[in-house]
Design an enzyme around this catalytic site. Structure first.
Site, PDB file in Angstrom:
ATOM      1  N   LYS A  22       6.075  10.145  -2.398  1.00 29.42           N
ATOM      2  CA  LYS A  22       5.063   8.925  -3.464  1.00 29.42           C
ATOM      3  C   LYS A  22       4.175   8.560  -2.069  1.00 29.42           C
ATOM      4  O   LYS A  22       3.120   8.679  -2.478  1.00 29.42           O
ATOM      5  CB  LYS A  22       5.461   8.237  -3.872  1.00 29.42           C
ATOM      6  CG  LYS A  22       4.419   6.923  -4.149  1.00 29.42           C
ATOM      7  CD  LYS A  22       5.068   6.053  -5.328  1.00 29.42           C
ATOM      8  CE  LYS A  22       5.324   4.846  -4.223  1.00 29.42           C
ATOM      9  NZ  LYS A  22       4.659   3.526  -3.264  1.00 29.42           N
ATOM     10  N   ASN A  23       4.400   8.056  -1.230  1.00 25.54           N
ATOM     11  CA  ASN A  23       3.364   7.316   0.309  1.00 25.54           C
ATOM     12  C   ASN A  23       3.294   8.255   1.112  1.00 25.54           C
ATOM     13  O   ASN A  23       1.718   7.891   1.367  1.00 25.54           O
ATOM     14  CB  ASN A  23       4.625   6.060   0.776  1.00 25.54           C
ATOM     15  CG  ASN A  23       4.655   4.745  -0.235  1.00 25.54           C
ATOM     16  OD1 ASN A  23       4.075   5.040  -1.151  1.00 25.54           O
ATOM     17  ND2 ASN A  23       5.624   3.989   0.394  1.00 25.54           N
ATOM     18  N   ARG A  93      -2.253  -0.857  -6.091  1.00 21.57           N
ATOM     19  CA  ARG A  93      -2.728  -1.243  -4.094  1.00 21.57           C
ATOM     20  C   ARG A  93      -2.745  -0.085  -2.946  1.00 21.57           C
ATOM     21  O   ARG A  93      -4.693  -0.234  -2.808  1.00 21.57           O
ATOM     22  CB  ARG A  93      -2.003  -2.571  -3.201  1.00 21.57           C
ATOM     23  CG  ARG A  93      -1.815  -3.470  -3.772  1.00 21.57           C
ATOM     24  CD  ARG A  93       0.014  -3.892  -2.737  1.00 21.57           C
ATOM     25  NE  ARG A  93      -1.095  -4.426  -1.691  1.00 21.57           N
ATOM     26  CZ  ARG A  93      -1.418  -5.184  -0.881  1.00 21.57           C
ATOM     27  NH1 ARG A  93      -2.022  -5.987  -1.945  1.00 21.57           N
ATOM     28  NH2 ARG A  93      -1.942  -5.279  -0.205  1.00 21.57           N
ATOM     29  N   CYS A 117       0.108  -9.490  -4.995  1.00 25.18           N
ATOM     30  CA  CYS A 117       1.520  -8.420  -5.339  1.00 25.18           C
ATOM     31  C   CYS A 117       2.661  -9.140  -4.841  1.00 25.18           C
ATOM     32  O   CYS A 117       3.184 -10.189  -4.559  1.00 25.18           O
ATOM     33  CB  CYS A 117       0.805  -7.869  -3.861  1.00 25.18           C
ATOM     34  SG  CYS A 117       2.487  -6.303  -3.402  1.00 25.18           S
ATOM     35  N   ARG A 122       0.629  -9.454   1.472  1.00 29.25           N
ATOM     36  CA  ARG A 122      -0.056  -8.622   1.789  1.00 29.25           C
ATOM     37  C   ARG A 122      -1.645  -8.140   1.517  1.00 29.25           C
ATOM     38  O   ARG A 122      -2.541  -7.472   1.114  1.00 29.25           O
ATOM     39  CB  ARG A 122       0.182  -7.373   0.576  1.00 29.25           C
ATOM     40  CG  ARG A 122       1.881  -6.984   0.803  1.00 29.25           C
ATOM     41  CD  ARG A 122       2.741  -6.368  -0.451  1.00 29.25           C
ATOM     42  NE  ARG A 122       2.272  -4.870   0.227  1.00 29.25           N
ATOM     43  CZ  ARG A 122       2.036  -3.814  -0.527  1.00 29.25           C
ATOM     44  NH1 ARG A 122       2.749  -4.184  -1.448  1.00 29.25           N
ATOM     45  NH2 ARG A 122       2.453  -2.979  -0.113  1.00 29.25           N
ATOM     46  N   ASP A 306      11.490  -0.309   2.380  1.00 29.77           N
ATOM     47  CA  ASP A 306      11.496   0.547   1.319  1.00 29.77           C
ATOM     48  C   ASP A 306      13.064   1.023   0.665  1.00 29.77           C
ATOM     49  O   ASP A 306      13.401   1.148  -0.485  1.00 29.77           O
ATOM     50  CB  ASP A 306      10.958   1.534   0.761  1.00 29.77           C
ATOM     51  CG  ASP A 306       9.484   1.093   1.136  1.00 29.77           C
ATOM     52  OD1 ASP A 306       8.779   0.555   0.728  1.00 29.77           O
ATOM     53  OD2 ASP A 306       8.250   2.290   1.292  1.00 29.77           O
ATOM     54  N   VAL A 328       9.426  -7.153   7.546  1.00 32.90           N
ATOM     55  CA  VAL A 328       8.513  -6.210   7.205  1.00 32.90           C
ATOM     56  C   VAL A 328       6.730  -7.525   6.359  1.00 32.90           C
ATOM     57  O   VAL A 328       6.242  -7.897   6.510  1.00 32.90           O
ATOM     58  CB  VAL A 328       8.360  -4.953   6.356  1.00 32.90           C
ATOM     59  CG1 VAL A 328       6.615  -4.434   6.639  1.00 32.90           C
ATOM     60  CG2 VAL A 328       8.908  -4.044   7.321  1.00 32.90           C
ATOM     61  N   ARG A 398       6.411   4.107 -11.458  1.00 35.69           N
ATOM     62  CA  ARG A 398       5.628   4.311 -10.626  1.00 35.69           C
ATOM     63  C   ARG A 398       5.854   5.200  -9.478  1.00 35.69           C
ATOM     64  O   ARG A 398       4.994   5.783  -9.029  1.00 35.69           O
ATOM     65  CB  ARG A 398       4.904   3.048  -9.915  1.00 35.69           C
ATOM     66  CG  ARG A 398       4.113   2.177 -11.170  1.00 35.69           C
ATOM     67  CD  ARG A 398       3.516   0.690 -10.491  1.00 35.69           C
ATOM     68  NE  ARG A 398       3.465   1.079  -8.890  1.00 35.69           N
ATOM     69  CZ  ARG A 398       3.642   0.152  -8.033  1.00 35.69           C
ATOM     70  NH1 ARG A 398       4.054  -0.819  -7.967  1.00 35.69           N
ATOM     71  NH2 ARG A 398       3.267   0.604  -6.924  1.00 35.69           N
TER      72      ARG A 398
HETATM   73  N1  EPU Z   1      -0.594  -6.148   6.820  1.00 36.19           N
HETATM   74  C1  EPU Z   1      -1.738  -7.320   7.206  1.00 36.19           C
HETATM   75  N2  EPU Z   1      -3.254  -6.947   6.937  1.00 36.19           N
HETATM   76  C2  EPU Z   1      -3.197  -5.359   6.833  1.00 36.19           C
HETATM   77  C3  EPU Z   1      -2.326  -4.855   6.670  1.00 36.19           C
HETATM   78  C4  EPU Z   1      -1.124  -5.093   5.983  1.00 36.19           C
HETATM   79  O1  EPU Z   1      -1.343  -8.456   7.685  1.00 36.19           O
HETATM   80  O2  EPU Z   1      -4.615  -5.200   7.141  1.00 36.19           O
HETATM   81  C5  EPU Z   1       0.920  -6.864   6.778  1.00 36.19           C
HETATM   82  C6  EPU Z   1       1.030  -6.480   5.088  1.00 36.19           C
HETATM   83  O3  EPU Z   1       0.922  -8.127   5.193  1.00 36.19           O
HETATM   84  C7  EPU Z   1       2.816  -6.618   6.086  1.00 36.19           C
HETATM   85  C8  EPU Z   1       2.438  -5.827   7.143  1.00 36.19           C
HETATM   86  O4  EPU Z   1       1.350  -5.660   7.742  1.00 36.19           O
HETATM   87  O5  EPU Z   1       3.469  -8.155   6.143  1.00 36.19           O
HETATM   88  C9  EPU Z   1       3.128  -4.349   6.909  1.00 36.19           C
HETATM   89  O6  EPU Z   1       1.981  -4.265   5.974  1.00 36.19           O
HETATM   90  P1  EPU Z   1       1.694  -2.840   5.333  1.00 36.19           P
HETATM   91  O7  EPU Z   1       0.124  -2.620   5.606  1.00 36.19           O
HETATM   92  O8  EPU Z   1       2.643  -1.339   6.289  1.00 36.19           O
HETATM   93  O9  EPU Z   1       2.197  -1.885   3.854  1.00 36.19           O
HETATM   94  P2  EPU Z   1       1.346  -0.354   3.488  1.00 36.19           P
HETATM   95  O10 EPU Z   1       0.373   0.090   4.019  1.00 36.19           O
HETATM   96  O11 EPU Z   1       0.366  -1.853   2.220  1.00 36.19           O
HETATM   97  C10 EPU Z   1       3.437   0.754   2.926  1.00 36.19           C
HETATM   98  C11 EPU Z   1       3.751   1.790   1.404  1.00 36.19           C
HETATM   99  C12 EPU Z   1       5.312   0.320   1.112  1.00 36.19           C
HETATM  100  C13 EPU Z   1       5.428   0.144   2.130  1.00 36.19           C
HETATM  101  C14 EPU Z   1       4.861  -0.859   4.359  1.00 36.19           C
HETATM  102  C15 EPU Z   1       5.984  -0.110   4.579  1.00 36.19           C
HETATM  103  C16 EPU Z   1       2.403   3.009   0.646  1.00 36.19           C
HETATM  104  C17 EPU Z   1       1.287   3.280  -0.559  1.00 36.19           C
HETATM  105  N3  EPU Z   1       2.854   1.749   0.902  1.00 36.19           N
HETATM  106  O12 EPU Z   1       2.598   0.072   1.821  1.00 36.19           O
HETATM  107  O13 EPU Z   1       5.530   1.171  -0.104  1.00 36.19           O
HETATM  108  O14 EPU Z   1       6.341  -0.735   2.186  1.00 36.19           O
HETATM  109  O15 EPU Z   1       4.166   0.559   4.192  1.00 36.19           O
HETATM  110  O16 EPU Z   1       6.207   0.614   5.234  1.00 36.19           O
HETATM  111  O17 EPU Z   1       2.103   3.814   1.727  1.00 36.19           O
HETATM  112  C18 EPU Z   1       6.841   0.739  -1.590  1.00 36.19           C
HETATM  113  O18 EPU Z   1       6.952   3.021  -1.931  1.00 36.19           O
HETATM  114  O19 EPU Z   1       7.578   0.413  -2.657  1.00 36.19           O
HETATM  115  C19 EPU Z   1       6.285   0.437  -1.215  1.00 36.19           C
HETATM  116  C20 EPU Z   1       5.884  -1.067  -1.234  1.00 36.19           C
END
Ligand code: EPU
Length: 419
Positions: A22-23, A93, A117, A122, A306, A328, A398
């Site tokens: 998925k990701n 998201r 969220c 996030r 995850d 995280v 999802r």
């Molecule tokens: N963060 C910030 N500012 C930003 C972006 C992120 O402070 O601009 C913080 C977040 O709040 C969090 C940390 O950085 O505390 C890490 O978040 P990240 O941005 O890596 O998460 P994401 O990119 O929104 C993806 C996956 C998630 C997975 C996380 C961590 C996708 C589509 N989603 O989310 O997947 O948990 O990375 O590995 O790739 C899931 O599949 O169930 C899922 C939630």
């Protein structure tokens, strides 16, 4: 809304196939916006998040064709709108991933802010800051990120926090920017690397693949290509825990053990006998109850956030005391309360869920607020006496392709019922 009804207690046995990740597929579908000619993506999992992404691209005017093998062909030359509306972004998201590609190729993007969220605040500030460093004009107005740029330029960007989709957005934007971009403290998740490999196949010039420093030389244009999405390591890990939690013996095919080192290590610590081949993983508990483990999440290659909910379920029925520490996200223990309703002896203190395992949980009606929490409740149900009803399973759809069919193939008693 559908619910799943599980009758626990059967040790899972048998073989299933793992779907595409998925990701990885979500950023790759958005990345297709960067190409001048059609892109064909294969090993696409049948998931609601994929459907949502296709709807998002379709509403922009992108031409999408699905063939009989479920490959998706994407031609973005017909694009007419550069907007990701709130009603789609609020359900997924990952819609934010169109921001970088739209801006880099078409010079314009209006993307709704994702908003609240279930697993924490996030924010997307690092996506915005990085694009601004590359010359984008960005205002946040009426709940939308309104971005424009003539042509983005290269920049040196140090990510304050390791962010997966943040790295992906900036990486995609940089492939068409003028000059060199360096992204330091980049996320190294295998799904980021899959996106890098896809972009390279489209003609992008990227160095540092798989490391935390990505160096991108921007190109004038990228070309269409064919690309096969990598296997889903989180789906893989979830079915391995399903095998372990039921003292079962499962074999997962079309996956890649190299993506799961930290998870396999914890399963071995829990007493699982694990063998791996080129594209399969076999887990055998030899009928034994798992041992509790201590787990701490962090960016790849450490233990994935995850997978923590699934290990919380494992610890709930394991022998001994265990802990799961989440570093995280700030609020990812919503499943704990539901597991307590099934008799689990788990308590959350700060960022850690401490557990004292009991031999069996008791079936109950439970409800989940996010994808991996839902998966963990299904796992708990598989290890519970009696019937467990997992409500609000749209979260599951999802991110897990045909979960009840796959679990049934392993011998589980699980049924979907409309409410
Ligand atoms: N963060 C910030 N500012 C930003 C972006 C992120 O402070 O601009 C913080 C977040 O709040 C969090 C940390 O950085 O505390 C890490 O978040 P990240 O941005 O890596 O998460 P994401 O990119 O929104 C993806 C996956 C998630 C997975 C996380 C961590 C996708 C589509 N989603 O989310 O997947 O948990 O990375 O590995 O790739 C899931 O599949 O169930 C899922 C939630």
């Amino acid at each position: 809304m559908d619910k799943l009804i599980i009758r626990g207690g059967t040790p899972l046995q048998g073989e299933i196939r793992i779907s595409g990740a998925k990701n990885a597929v979500l950023p790759i579908l958005s990345g297709a916006l960067l190409a001048d000619s059609p892109v064909v993506i294969s090993n696409v999992p049948h998931l609601n998040d994929v459907t949502t992404t296709m709807e998002l691209l379709g509403r922009m005017g992108v031409n999408l064709v699905i063939d009989e093998k479920l490959n998706i062909e994407i031609d973005s030359n017909t694009i007419q709108s550069f907007r990701a509306p709130y009603e789609l972004v609020k359900t997924m998201r990952a819609s934010i991933l169109v921001l970088g590609p739209l801006l880099a190729r078409f010079g314009k993007a209006d993307v709704s802010l994702p908003g609240g969220c279930a697993i924490g605040t996030r924010p997307v500030d690092l996506h915005i800051k990085g694009l601004q460093a590359m010359g984008a004009n960005i205002v946040v107005e009426d709940g939308y990120i309104k971005a424009s740029a003539k042509r983005l330029h290269g920049a040196r960007i140090i990510m304050e926090t390791v962010t997966v989709t943040g790295t992906e957005n900036l990486l995609m934007a940089a492939t068409l920017a003028d000059g060199q971009t360096v992204i330091e403290n980049a996320a190294r998740e295998p799904e980021v690397t899959d996106l890098v490999n896809f972009l390279i196949k489209m003609g992008a010039n990227i160095n540092g693949v798989g490391t935390d420093t990505l160096v991108i030389e921007g190109k004038e244009k990228l070309d269409g290509t064919r690309y096969r999405v990598l296997p889903d390591r989180i789906e893989t890990g979830t079915y391995l825990v399903a095998g372990a939690i039921t003292a079962g013996h499962v074999k997962l095919k079309d996956t890649d053990a190299k993506l799961l080192d930290s998870v396999l290590q914890k399963l071995r610590d829990a007493g699982a006998d694990i063998t791996t081949g080129e594209d399969w993983i076999e887990l055998n508990m030899h009928g034994r109850r798992p041992q509790a483990v201590d787990v701490k999440t962090a960016p790849y290659p450490a233990f994935p956030t995850d997978m923590q909910a699934q290990f919380t379920a494992l610890n709930a029925i394991a022998n001994g005391a265990g802990s799961v520490t989440e570093t995280v996200f700030e609020n990812r223990f919503m499943h704990v309360q539901e597991m307590q309703r099934m008799g689990a002896r788990v308590r959350v203190e700060g960022r850690t869920a401490y557990s004292q395992g009991i031999p069996r949980l008791t079936g109950a009606q439970v409800m989940a607020t996010d994808l991996r929490a839902s998966a963990s409740l299904i796992l708990a149900g598989l290890a519970a006496d009696g019937e467990t009803i997992v409500d609000r399973i749209y979260h599951i759809d999802r991110g897990y392709e045909a979960i009840e069919e796959k679990l049934r193939q392993l011998g589980a008693s699980i049924q979907r019922k409309p409410n």
